[in-house]
Enzyme design. Structure first.
Site, PDB file in Angstrom:
ATOM      1  N   HIS A  34       1.807   4.407  -3.041  1.00 23.54           N
ATOM      2  CA  HIS A  34       1.824   5.871  -2.942  1.00 23.54           C
ATOM      3  C   HIS A  34       3.084   6.442  -3.603  1.00 23.54           C
ATOM      4  O   HIS A  34       3.034   7.497  -4.240  1.00 23.54           O
ATOM      5  CB  HIS A  34       1.770   6.291  -1.474  1.00 23.54           C
ATOM      6  CG  HIS A  34       0.410   6.157  -0.857  1.00 23.54           C
ATOM      7  ND1 HIS A  34      -0.721   6.676  -1.438  1.00 23.54           N
ATOM      8  CD2 HIS A  34       0.003   5.580   0.311  1.00 23.54           C
ATOM      9  CE1 HIS A  34      -1.773   6.415  -0.666  1.00 23.54           C
ATOM     10  NE2 HIS A  34      -1.356   5.757   0.391  1.00 23.54           N
ATOM     11  N   HIS A  57       0.836  -1.207   0.000  1.00 22.81           N
ATOM     12  CA  HIS A  57       0.000   0.000   0.000  1.00 22.81           C
ATOM     13  C   HIS A  57       0.866   1.251   0.000  1.00 22.81           C
ATOM     14  O   HIS A  57       0.642   2.179  -0.790  1.00 22.81           O
ATOM     15  CB  HIS A  57      -0.913  -0.013   1.230  1.00 22.81           C
ATOM     16  CG  HIS A  57      -1.729   1.228   1.400  1.00 22.81           C
ATOM     17  ND1 HIS A  57      -3.036   1.330   0.991  1.00 22.81           N
ATOM     18  CD2 HIS A  57      -1.408   2.446   1.928  1.00 22.81           C
ATOM     19  CE1 HIS A  57      -3.485   2.540   1.251  1.00 22.81           C
ATOM     20  NE2 HIS A  57      -2.518   3.234   1.832  1.00 22.81           N
ATOM     21  N   GLU A  58       1.866   1.277   0.881  1.00 22.73           N
ATOM     22  CA  GLU A  58       2.715   2.475   0.971  1.00 22.73           C
ATOM     23  C   GLU A  58       3.581   2.647  -0.272  1.00 22.73           C
ATOM     24  O   GLU A  58       3.803   3.765  -0.735  1.00 22.73           O
ATOM     25  CB  GLU A  58       3.596   2.391   2.221  1.00 22.73           C
ATOM     26  CG  GLU A  58       2.816   2.384   3.531  1.00 22.73           C
ATOM     27  CD  GLU A  58       1.869   3.570   3.647  1.00 22.73           C
ATOM     28  OE1 GLU A  58       2.224   4.666   3.166  1.00 22.73           O
ATOM     29  OE2 GLU A  58       0.773   3.403   4.204  1.00 22.73           O
ATOM     30  N   GLU A  71      -6.010   6.882  -1.540  1.00 26.42           N
ATOM     31  CA  GLU A  71      -5.986   5.757  -0.603  1.00 26.42           C
ATOM     32  C   GLU A  71      -6.660   4.540  -1.223  1.00 26.42           C
ATOM     33  O   GLU A  71      -6.164   3.409  -1.093  1.00 26.42           O
ATOM     34  CB  GLU A  71      -6.680   6.149   0.705  1.00 26.42           C
ATOM     35  CG  GLU A  71      -5.914   7.140   1.556  1.00 26.42           C
ATOM     36  CD  GLU A  71      -4.553   6.625   1.984  1.00 26.42           C
ATOM     37  OE1 GLU A  71      -4.445   5.418   2.310  1.00 26.42           O
ATOM     38  OE2 GLU A  71      -3.596   7.407   1.973  1.00 26.42           O
TER      39      GLU A  71
END
Length: 348
Positions: A166, A162-163, A246
């Protein structure tokens, strides 16, 4: 989860919101000029030479100046991480931190992107993480100690994926740019407020010269009002863009890990921590930084939230509502739950 469809949808909505943000800044700057022009006409003052250029220049100076000040305070991802209390990993003395290093390397290969610097924020029991950095040269992923203690290997993969999404999608750069623009709009509002207060008798000049009040209070009220409207519009759009990014990162995490249970387990364990009263955002993770976290629980109006609700994110991953997962003791060597530690660890 149809992660490709979710990614495409989130990108389209993000682009539309970014265009709306640019329009909001433009309308605010033009609104400043029109508001001051209407004020001059209302009181019968003649507009000075280059009136429009000065007003528009003032608005741009405030917005761009705020953007520059905010952005220059965060020159690198590592600098921001250290500012929030993170430190380098010590894989030689910690199995859990070695597992994190291995996980980041695996996800970097899966995403076909450079491996970012990895750091940990010690003494934070909440499950959380964030990514920062302007370019691949200063990318950093920070994970809390609570996440290392509470997550299995698959769940840690979901969190890291997930990070890293980004970083891959440029969200960290977008977040800093939007935060700077919002700060500039807030600066415009603050300038109008200061100008208004200057003529309200708060200074010796206002007491000695009544004309001073007439020259500062009305323009100050106009600038403050236009600035507030622009600032609020900027905050609303910034939050909306952040929510879409997100959701895009959630979909990316499922794509790269090929498992919805990885990130899904992270979010469901955060739900358990929330029920136990564990704050998701540690001391110092606030303001401009908190919207960069995996989980942001600042109490705000729904339309100002930087993250979708946890239940909504979990439902998008699984296609239905899911219950929280219990927190279990994790074997630091294998990254799996210990059978004898099946009792909930709500003390995280």
């Amino acid at each position: 989860m149809r992660f490709f469809d979710h990614q495409a949808s989130a990108r389209v909505r993000s682009r539309r919101l970014m265009m709306a943000f640019v329009v909001a800044v433009t309308v605010t700057v033009l609104g400043l000029h029109l508001g001051l022009w209407a004020l001059f006409k209302l009181v019968g003052w003649s507009t000075p030479p280059h009136f429009a250029a000065v007003n528009i220049g003032l608005g741009l100076m405030m917005v761009l100046g705020g953007w520059w000040i905010e952005s220059s305070s965060l020159q690198s991802g590592e600098r921001l991480a250290r500012r929030l209390g993170a430190r380098e990993l010590r894989p030689g003395v910690s199995f859990a931190e070695q597992r994190l290093v291995n996980t980041v390397q695996e996800m970097a290969l899966a995403a076909q992107m450079p491996r970012p610097l990895v750091m940990v924020q010690p003494r934070v029991v909440a499950i959380n993480a964030f990514a920062a950095g302007w370019t691949p040269a200063d990318w950093v992923v920070v994970v809390t100690e609570g996440a290392l203690d509470a997550l299995t290997r698959d769940e840690l993969q979901g969190l890291v994926a997930h990070e890293m999404s980004h970083l891959r999608e440029g969200d960290t750069r977008i977040n800093m740019q939007l935060a700077g623009m919002v700060a500039g709009l807030e600066m415009l509002h603050g300038y109008g407020q200061a100008l208004r207060d200057l003529g309200r008798g708060d200074s010796p000049e206002a007491d000695r010269r009544p004309v001073w009040r007439a020259l500062t209070v009305p323009p100050g009220v106009v600038i403050m009002g236009v600035g507030w409207l622009g600032w609020m519009a900027g905050r609303l759009l910034q939050a909306a863009i952040s929510r879409e990014r997100e959701l895009l990162a959630d979909a990316r995490a499922v794509q790269w890990t090929r498992s919805r249970d990885g990130l899904g387990g992270v979010l469901r364990k955060v739900m358990t921590q929330r029920r136990a009263g564990v704050a998701a955002v540690a001391r110092g993770w606030h303001g401009v930084f908190s919207h960069m976290m995996l989980i942001d629980e600042r109490v705000q109006a729904r339309w100002l939230d930087s993250h979708p609700p946890l239940a909504e994110r979990v439902a998008r991953l699984y296609g239905r509502a899911m219950q929280p997962l219990p927190l279990q003791a994790i074997d630091p060597r294998s990254g799996e739950a210990r059978p004898e530690g099946a009792a909930a660890m709500t003390g995280f």
